[in-house]
Motif scaffolding. Structure first.
Motif, PDB file in Angstrom:
ATOM      1  N   ASN A   1      42.405   1.017 -34.887  1.00  0.00           N
ATOM      2  CA  ASN A   1      43.864   1.057 -34.983  1.00  0.00           C
ATOM      3  C   ASN A   1      44.276   1.587 -36.347  1.00  0.00           C
ATOM      4  O   ASN A   1      43.445   1.787 -37.236  1.00  0.00           O
ATOM      5  CB  ASN A   1      44.485  -0.323 -34.729  1.00  0.00           C
TER       6      ASN A   1
ATOM      7  N   SER B   1      59.747   0.607 -30.052  1.00  0.00           N
ATOM      8  CA  SER B   1      60.144   1.274 -28.814  1.00  0.00           C
ATOM      9  C   SER B   1      61.572   0.933 -28.385  1.00  0.00           C
ATOM     10  O   SER B   1      62.157   1.629 -27.552  1.00  0.00           O
ATOM     11  CB  SER B   1      59.174   0.911 -27.684  1.00  0.00           C
ATOM     12  N   GLU B   2      62.148  -0.119 -28.962  1.00  0.00           N
ATOM     13  CA  GLU B   2      63.492  -0.557 -28.582  1.00  0.00           C
ATOM     14  C   GLU B   2      64.567  -0.112 -29.573  1.00  0.00           C
ATOM     15  O   GLU B   2      65.764  -0.334 -29.334  1.00  0.00           O
ATOM     16  CB  GLU B   2      63.514  -2.089 -28.479  1.00  0.00           C
TER      17      GLU B   2
ATOM     18  N   ALA C   1      60.838  -4.410 -31.601  1.00  0.00           N
ATOM     19  CA  ALA C   1      59.763  -3.450 -31.363  1.00  0.00           C
ATOM     20  C   ALA C   1      60.282  -2.042 -31.608  1.00  0.00           C
ATOM     21  O   ALA C   1      61.440  -1.722 -31.331  1.00  0.00           O
ATOM     22  CB  ALA C   1      59.247  -3.575 -29.936  1.00  0.00           C
TER      23      ALA C   1
ATOM     24  N   THR D   1      49.578  -6.773 -32.118  1.00  0.00           N
ATOM     25  CA  THR D   1      48.564  -7.356 -31.233  1.00  0.00           C
ATOM     26  C   THR D   1      47.218  -6.653 -31.361  1.00  0.00           C
ATOM     27  O   THR D   1      46.241  -7.104 -30.758  1.00  0.00           O
ATOM     28  CB  THR D   1      49.021  -7.285 -29.761  1.00  0.00           C
ATOM     29  N   GLU D   2      47.176  -5.575 -32.153  1.00  0.00           N
ATOM     30  CA  GLU D   2      45.932  -4.799 -32.215  1.00  0.00           C
ATOM     31  C   GLU D   2      44.779  -5.565 -32.882  1.00  0.00           C
ATOM     32  O   GLU D   2      43.641  -5.488 -32.418  1.00  0.00           O
ATOM     33  CB  GLU D   2      46.147  -3.469 -32.975  1.00  0.00           C
TER      34      GLU D   2
ATOM     35  N   PRO E   1      51.233   2.374 -33.396  1.00  0.00           N
ATOM     36  CA  PRO E   1      52.643   2.335 -33.014  1.00  0.00           C
ATOM     37  C   PRO E   1      53.374   3.630 -33.332  1.00  0.00           C
ATOM     38  O   PRO E   1      54.529   3.805 -32.929  1.00  0.00           O
ATOM     39  CB  PRO E   1      53.203   1.174 -33.841  1.00  0.00           C
TER      40      PRO E   1
ATOM     41  N   GLY F   1      52.364   2.478 -29.233  1.00  0.00           N
ATOM     42  CA  GLY F   1      52.077   1.123 -28.762  1.00  0.00           C
ATOM     43  C   GLY F   1      51.834   1.034 -27.270  1.00  0.00           C
ATOM     44  O   GLY F   1      52.052  -0.016 -26.664  1.00  0.00           O
ATOM     45  N   THR F   2      51.355   2.133 -26.666  1.00  0.00           N
ATOM     46  CA  THR F   2      51.173   2.151 -25.209  1.00  0.00           C
ATOM     47  C   THR F   2      49.951   1.373 -24.751  1.00  0.00           C
ATOM     48  O   THR F   2      49.899   0.918 -23.605  1.00  0.00           O
ATOM     49  CB  THR F   2      51.052   3.601 -24.708  1.00  0.00           C
TER      50      THR F   2
ATOM     51  N   SER G   1      44.448   2.950 -31.293  1.00  0.00           N
ATOM     52  CA  SER G   1      45.817   2.504 -31.002  1.00  0.00           C
ATOM     53  C   SER G   1      46.702   2.626 -32.234  1.00  0.00           C
ATOM     54  O   SER G   1      46.270   2.340 -33.358  1.00  0.00           O
ATOM     55  CB  SER G   1      45.796   1.046 -30.525  1.00  0.00           C
TER      56      SER G   1
ATOM     57  N   LYS H   1      50.657  -3.335 -28.269  1.00  0.00           N
ATOM     58  CA  LYS H   1      51.855  -3.314 -29.077  1.00  0.00           C
ATOM     59  C   LYS H   1      51.528  -3.639 -30.524  1.00  0.00           C
ATOM     60  O   LYS H   1      50.552  -4.333 -30.827  1.00  0.00           O
ATOM     61  CB  LYS H   1      52.881  -4.313 -28.537  1.00  0.00           C
ATOM     62  N   GLN H   2      52.380  -3.134 -31.420  1.00  0.00           N
ATOM     63  CA  GLN H   2      52.206  -3.412 -32.831  1.00  0.00           C
ATOM     64  C   GLN H   2      52.166  -4.920 -33.067  1.00  0.00           C
ATOM     65  O   GLN H   2      53.000  -5.671 -32.574  1.00  0.00           O
ATOM     66  CB  GLN H   2      53.353  -2.788 -33.630  1.00  0.00           C
TER      67      GLN H   2
END
Length: 339
Positions: A97, A205-206, A203, A84-85, A43, A77-78, A41, A81-82
């Motif tokens: 990760n 992704s946002e 995040a 939480t790994e 990000p 992060g699919t 995993s 998420k960054q």
């Protein structure tokens, strides 16, 4: 993963994988049991150099230990998420990760010194530190306190500031009032404060939509990641603050690593080292290329007063009492590694 010949693998990784030739000279080990599943995993965006290196890592393992491992890469992060790994790895829900020093500091606070802005001068300094006894002690502490085994370190790049409006930044005072997206780790947010901005956790992704809509005014990342995430499309100015020369670790959950035979542990480590060597060579070459590209696209590239930024960063750490937590002896050893 299908079997990949050494000739095919050599063609894929090309000249950039320093030490790959030595790795491919290792004897091939045939698997006699079900392959070990390694979900990797990160990000990092799909197609980014780090993500490509992870694919190469899987290819190398398939060439040197056919069918012993089943590697799947999950960018952006699919999968997790960054942030939480690590808990996922500790629960046994994730095998690998791309671990950052900022994440480590949340579990081992005494290692937060490695998150200090302007700690490393350049790539050579960074590699000298992680290849020394300092790096060995760090890896041992991470394994002991977090249950995570570090296989290799990759150069993530030098972090720069990208803004959605031109501000012609020269000093930290020019950054006042800027809402800069930062990862949510406390040391990241303090790093942003050291730059003179209002650090805003968000995040990855946002970020694109956030910069486009003005929810944030910018973000900080190595230029290769800024381009790979297409953030240059919403960027008007790149400020070469050089505030962090950063690495990232290939990390595996210790229980997963310890279940492997010594031979497969060696193959795994060698593959990680070779993949990170490829990453480093490609990224160093790409950094200058991306700066030139930004200029061609009409993005303003500012070269600020770095002494002013260093002084402001140091003052913030002092005012916040953060530097009181750091070993002066360790900092001196880190600085001396570049002598």
């Amino acid at each position: 993963m299908k079997h990949i010949s050494k000739a095919t693998l050599t063609g894929r990784i090309g000249r950039g994988a320093l030490g790959a030739a030595l790795l491919l000279a290792l004897p091939v080990t045939a698997a006699s049991a079900d392959p070990v599943k390694l979900r990797f995993s990160t990000p990092a965006p799909p197609g980014e150099i780090l993500t490509q290196s992870m694919e190469i890592f899987g290819d190398i393992l398939q060439a040197t230990a056919p069918d012993a491992f089943e590697v799947s890469v999950h960018p952006g992060g699919t999968l997790f998420k960054q942030g939480t790994e690590i808990p996922a790895m500790q629960r046994g829900n994730l095998e690998m990760n791309t671990l950052q020093t900022f994440e480590v500091a949340q579990f081992v606070p005494e290692l937060s010194v490695f998150n200090a802005g302007y700690l490393f001068d350049d790539y050579d300094h960074l590699k000298a530190v992680w290849g020394s006894e300092i790096g060995e002690d760090y890896r041992a502490k991470v394994e002991e306190d977090m249950g995570v085994h570090i296989l290799a370190d990759c150069y993530l790049g030098t972090r720069e500031v990208a803004l959605n409006q031109v501000r012609n930044v020269k000093t930290p005072e020019d950054m006042q009032g800027i809402k800069l997206r930062m990862p949510g780790a406390p040391d990241f947010l303090l790093l942003g404060k050291g730059l003179g901005v209002d650090p805003t956790p968000m995040a990855m992704s946002e970020v694109y939509l956030g910069m486009k809509a003005g929810t944030v005014d910018g973000q900080d990342n190595p230029v290769t990641i800024t381009r790979a995430a297409k953030l240059d499309e919403v960027t008007k100015e790149v400020v070469l603050t050089d505030h962090m020369v950063q690495n990232v670790f290939y990390a595996i959950a210790t229980p997963v690593y310890e279940e492997l035979s010594a031979d497969l542990q060696g193959k795994l480590t060698a593959a990680a080292v070779a993949a990170c060597a490829w990453n480093d060579t490609m990224r160093l070459a790409d950094e200058d290329k991306q700066i030139a590209y930004f200029k061609e696209q009409g993005i303003v590239v500012s070269e600020p007063d770095l002494d002013a930024f260093r002084a402001h960063m140091a003052k913030v750490y002092e005012d916040e009492g953060r530097s009181d937590d750091w070993s002066e002896d360790l900092i001196e050893k880190i600085k001396a590694a570049n002598d």
